[in-house]
Design an enzyme around this catalytic site. Sequence first.
Site, mmCIF file in Angstrom:
data_model
loop_
_atom_site.group_PDB
_atom_site.id
_atom_site.type_symbol
_atom_site.label_atom_id
_atom_site.label_comp_id
_atom_site.label_asym_id
_atom_site.label_seq_id
_atom_site.Cartn_x
_atom_site.Cartn_y
_atom_site.Cartn_z
ATOM 1 N N HIS A 114 -2.245 -12.503 9.301
ATOM 2 C CA HIS A 114 -3.330 -13.281 8.692
ATOM 3 C C HIS A 114 -3.060 -14.786 8.730
ATOM 4 C CE1 HIS A 114 -4.896 -9.498 6.357
ATOM 5 N NE2 HIS A 114 -5.128 -9.464 7.635
ATOM 6 N N GLY A 193 3.529 -2.638 -0.543
ATOM 7 C CA GLY A 193 2.788 -3.646 -1.300
ATOM 8 C C GLY A 193 1.431 -3.997 -0.725
ATOM 9 N N SER A 195 -2.834 -2.681 -0.383
ATOM 10 C CA SER A 195 -3.845 -1.788 -0.952
ATOM 11 C C SER A 195 -4.559 -0.954 0.101
ATOM 12 C CB SER A 195 -4.875 -2.611 -1.733
ATOM 13 O OG SER A 195 -5.502 -3.522 -0.861
#
Length: 248
Positions: A114, A193, A195
Site C-alpha cells: 500500500h 494482524g 482483518s
Amino acid sequence: MGSIGIDGDTRVFVLTGAGVSAESGIPTFRGSDGLWENHPVERVASLGGFVDDPARVWRFYSERRAAARAVLPNEGHRALARLEASLGERFLLATQNIDGLHGVAGNRRVVEMHGSLWKTRCSRCDRPAFDDDAVYGDGSLPACGRCDARGEFALLRPHIVWFGEALAPKDLEAIENFFDEARGHRFVFVAAGTSGAVFPAAQLVERARFRGAETWLVNLEAPDNVSSFQHVLLGKSGELLPSLFASA
Ligand code: OAD
C-alpha cells in the site's frame, strides 16, 4: 500453542496488516471509528479527496508521519526480522502497513503493497517516488520541482495506494514470483494482524493455498476470511509471533 517447524526446504510468506503495529501504538483502521477530524478516511485517502482539498490530505499524512516517527517496532516486528535473517531468500514479507516499522526492525525483503508514508511522488509526472519525511501541517503544499522547471505546476502527493487505486504491478509480480518458486517446496503462508477486508491482500491466502501452502493466521480476533486458514491463533501478534517460529 502451535508452532511452525522450519527446515531447509521451507519457504515462508508473511502478510501483515495494521494489527502488527498496534502494540507499537499505531491505531488500526477498522478498530477505530474510521473518521479523522470528522472526515471519513476515504475522503483523505483517495485521489478525489486530494483533488478536493490537497492541504487537508497533506495534513492527514503529516500527522501520520509525526506519529509513526515517534514509535518503535515491537516483538512481532522483531520476530519477523529474525525469521528473514535465518531464511534469506526463502522468506518474503508483504505488508499493508505504510509505517515502515518492518524496515526499522531489520526486514529488507519487504513488499509495501500500500506504499510508504516515507515516500512522496508527483501527482502528475512520472518521476520516481523519493524519500521524504517532511511534515506539511500549516497549509503549505509541496510542488514538483521537475514540473516547475518545465514551466508547469503540479503538486506532490504521498506515495500511498489510495482507495480506488491499483497496486503497483511490480509488487504483485514479486509476490506471484515468490509463490511460484515456493510451489513444490514446503510452503508456509502466515497472515498477521489483518482483518481480511481489503483486496487483493485478503485473497492472497487463497492464492497460496492453490499452490499447496500450509496457512496460518495470527490475529486478535477472527477476521472475515478466517475459514481460509488451517491454523488460527487468536491473540496479540507481539506475543504470538516470537514463539510461532521457535525453530527458525
Ligand atoms: P484493519 O484495521 O482492517 O485490521 C486490523 C486487524 O488486526 C483486526 O482484525 C484486529 O483484530 C487485528 N489486531 C488488532 N490488534 C492486534 C494485535 N495486537 N495483534 C494481532 N492482531 C491485532 O487493518 P488492515 O487489515 O491492515 O489500506 O487493513 C487493510 C487496509 O485497509 C489498510 O492497509 C488500509 C485500509 O484501508 C490503505 O490505506 C490503502
